[in-house]
Design a protein around this motif. Sequence first.
Motif, PDB file in Angstrom:
ATOM      1  N   UNK A  44       0.869  -1.176   0.000  1.00  0.00           N
ATOM      2  CA  UNK A  44       0.000   0.000   0.000  1.00  0.00           C
ATOM      3  C   UNK A  44       0.905   1.225   0.000  1.00  0.00           C
ATOM      4  N   UNK A  45       0.914   1.964  -1.097  1.00  0.00           N
ATOM      5  CA  UNK A  45       1.874   3.060  -1.240  1.00  0.00           C
ATOM      6  C   UNK A  45       1.656   4.161  -0.207  1.00  0.00           C
ATOM      7  N   UNK A  46       0.400   4.412   0.171  1.00  0.00           N
ATOM      8  CA  UNK A  46       0.125   5.463   1.148  1.00  0.00           C
ATOM      9  C   UNK A  46       0.676   5.067   2.516  1.00  0.00           C
ATOM     10  N   UNK A  51       4.697   5.274   6.767  1.00  0.00           N
ATOM     11  CA  UNK A  51       5.538   4.517   7.692  1.00  0.00           C
ATOM     12  C   UNK A  51       6.982   4.992   7.617  1.00  0.00           C
ATOM     13  N   UNK A  52       7.486   5.241   6.417  1.00  0.00           N
ATOM     14  CA  UNK A  52       8.865   5.734   6.273  1.00  0.00           C
ATOM     15  C   UNK A  52       9.061   7.029   7.051  1.00  0.00           C
ATOM     16  N   UNK A  53       8.045   7.891   7.035  1.00  0.00           N
ATOM     17  CA  UNK A  53       8.149   9.157   7.761  1.00  0.00           C
ATOM     18  C   UNK A  53       8.026   8.961   9.269  1.00  0.00           C
ATOM     19  N   UNK A 110       0.350   7.832  13.084  1.00  0.00           N
ATOM     20  CA  UNK A 110       0.816   8.614  11.941  1.00  0.00           C
ATOM     21  C   UNK A 110       0.695   7.826  10.635  1.00  0.00           C
ATOM     22  N   UNK A 111       0.613   6.516  10.773  1.00  0.00           N
ATOM     23  CA  UNK A 111       0.534   5.650   9.593  1.00  0.00           C
ATOM     24  C   UNK A 111      -0.906   5.220   9.313  1.00  0.00           C
ATOM     25  N   UNK A 123      -5.901  -4.098   2.468  1.00  0.00           N
ATOM     26  CA  UNK A 123      -5.318  -3.644   1.215  1.00  0.00           C
ATOM     27  C   UNK A 123      -4.532  -4.743   0.491  1.00  0.00           C
ATOM     28  N   UNK A 124      -4.322  -5.877   1.169  1.00  0.00           N
ATOM     29  CA  UNK A 124      -3.351  -6.857   0.681  1.00  0.00           C
ATOM     30  C   UNK A 124      -4.017  -7.892  -0.216  1.00  0.00           C
TER      31      UNK A 124
END
Length: 280
Positions: A44-46, A51-53, A110-111, A123-124
Amino acid sequence: MKKILLFLMAFITTTSAHATWQEGDILYVNGERWELLCKPIGWDSVFYHKLKDALPKDRVKTTANWSGYTAAWSVKNNKLVLDSILVEIYDKKSPLKTNFRKLTPDELAKVFGNRKLPIAATWFNQSVVAGKGKVIWYLHSGYHRHYAQELHLTFKRGKVAKRKLYNNGVIVDGFSIAEIKSAEELRQKIMLPSEKYPLLRGKRVVFSIKQARADEFGNLLDCEVKAHSRDIPDNSPDLRQAAIDFKAALKAVKPWKTWRVNGKLICLFQNWGIGYQFNP
């Protein structure tokens, strides 16, 4: 008969984004722990970018875990759910020491917003492999490996649509190209009559092997062999005949080391190239 100078060269084609072994996520099924050869959040790109942030900047990232996190999942009520996300944090007081911790509720918010753990992975929509036990074969790249036990799962909107359990391992111990230690050892197994190929004298020829199939006794049933040389067209009669003879030489080797992997018999896990340098 002229002696043939030969060497072994393995070439592997992979679509993996990473050139090193990648650690998977953790998956629990009926209380048993598996390594999930996938990171479902990344699908899931969003969520992935959020998550990276949200991940701590001082987390440990390695060549085996470029993302710097490990997610723990479970299959509950036939659904894939996220239980936690683990990170390894550098110890500022002791640079050689690290500590593991889970992302906090505030970091997870945040995610995933107001979703609370466990979070259903709605989403998977992918087919994935989970492994357990001894690694019976691996390629030092991505998730290219096989385990003694593998659980194959297909998810539709996070729900298990298919599942299949496999028990894998060696069923015949024998010849393996991957275990050849020297050109001389290979030459003892595979010989070609060099006088048959006048156009190949002084040339380097690479025999590519793929789609190898074996039986339960370690016999090589079939494979595809092609011969290539930088200086000679692929449709050269000598190259075609050398490929035919090389295939026959491979099939004459008995037995081949053979694995039963996911219900199939395998004696080569990837494509191989074997190079011959013919004397002038």
